[in-house]
Design a protein around this motif. Structure first.
Motif, short mmCIF file in Angstrom:
data_model
loop_
_atom_site.label_atom_id
_atom_site.label_comp_id
_atom_site.label_asym_id
_atom_site.label_seq_id
_atom_site.Cartn_x
_atom_site.Cartn_y
_atom_site.Cartn_z
N VAL A 1 35.31 -93.19 11.48
CA VAL A 1 34.75 -92.72 12.74
C VAL A 1 34.49 -91.23 12.56
O VAL A 1 35.42 -90.48 12.25
CB VAL A 1 35.73 -92.98 13.91
N PRO A 2 33.24 -90.79 12.73
CA PRO A 2 32.92 -89.38 12.48
C PRO A 2 33.43 -88.44 13.58
O PRO A 2 33.76 -88.88 14.68
CB PRO A 2 31.39 -89.37 12.42
N ASP A 3 33.45 -87.15 13.28
CA ASP A 3 33.79 -86.13 14.27
C ASP A 3 32.89 -86.30 15.50
O ASP A 3 31.71 -86.65 15.38
CB ASP A 3 33.56 -84.72 13.71
N GLY A 4 33.46 -86.07 16.66
CA GLY A 4 32.69 -86.15 17.89
C GLY A 4 32.63 -87.55 18.49
O GLY A 4 32.06 -87.76 19.54
N LYS A 5 33.19 -88.54 17.81
CA LYS A 5 33.17 -89.93 18.28
C LYS A 5 34.62 -90.43 18.35
O LYS A 5 35.51 -89.91 17.72
CB LYS A 5 32.39 -90.84 17.32
N ASN A 6 34.83 -91.48 19.14
CA ASN A 6 36.16 -92.09 19.17
C ASN A 6 36.13 -93.54 18.71
O ASN A 6 37.16 -94.19 18.67
CB ASN A 6 36.79 -91.97 20.56
#
Length: 188
Positions: free
Chosen positions: A129-134
């Protein structure tokens, strides 16, 4: 008198500035909750971890996609991080638990159901899961020809689990899901 008015004005400005700087964040902006990573599909049946396929009324709400070009049934799965905390990147390993399905079948909790054999499906070994996402999604990809040829009239099941989170902790219950596929209902 003028000096007293200037001092009062200056005092008022200083006091206002101090008050504004001492304000806390709104509660809605605070981090809260104990962040846990889970498989959201484990919550669809309410009382257990079962995820029935097919579900949904149309292509926008179905929990699977039939990929004719690649001869696959793609079952939608994903991972999600709860809690309101900074959306830092994380990853989890994806694994299967054949012993879970075999136990459910032996206990007659899954009837007219067989374990989805290993050579019939593909799963990613991990997801990030990339930065800025959950959250992120991934597919359980199943060979549709072999599924239809070998399991018509039956249900197949596979336990899928998220393990080894790189950050945050895994939900102790909802870190796995039992995918139960009604082969005839897919209308392959």
């Amino acid at each position: 008198m003028k000096a007293q008015k200037n001092i009062s004005s200056l005092l008022l400005i200083v006091l206002t500035t101090v008050l504004l700087l001492s304000c806390e964040k709104n509660d809605q902006d605070q981090d809260y909750g104990d962040p846990k990573i889970f498989i959201p599909q484990s919550l669809t049946s309410g009382s257990n971890l079962n995820y029935f396929v097919p579900k949904g009324l149309d292509s926008a709400s179905r929990n699977y996609i039939i990929d004719v070009k690649n001869n696959q049934v793609n079952v939608l799965l994903g991972v999600y991080r709860s809690g309101k905390v900074k959306d830092d990147s994380y990853s989890v390993n994806i694994s299967t638990r054949p012993d879970t399905v075999n136990t459910l079948i032996a206990s007659n909790l899954l009837t007219n159901t067989v374990l989805l054999p290993e050579g019939l499906y593909k799963l990613p070994s991990s997801v990030t899961v990339p930065d800025g996402k959950n959250a992120t999604s991934f597919y359980l990809a199943i060979n549709s020809s072999l599924l239809k040829a070998n399991y018509s009239g039956k249900r197949v099941a596979l336990a899928v689990a998220a393990t080894n989170a790189s950050k945050f902790s895994l939900s102790p219950v909802n870190n796995k899901v039992i995918v139960i596929i009604d082969v005839n209902a897919l209308k392959l």
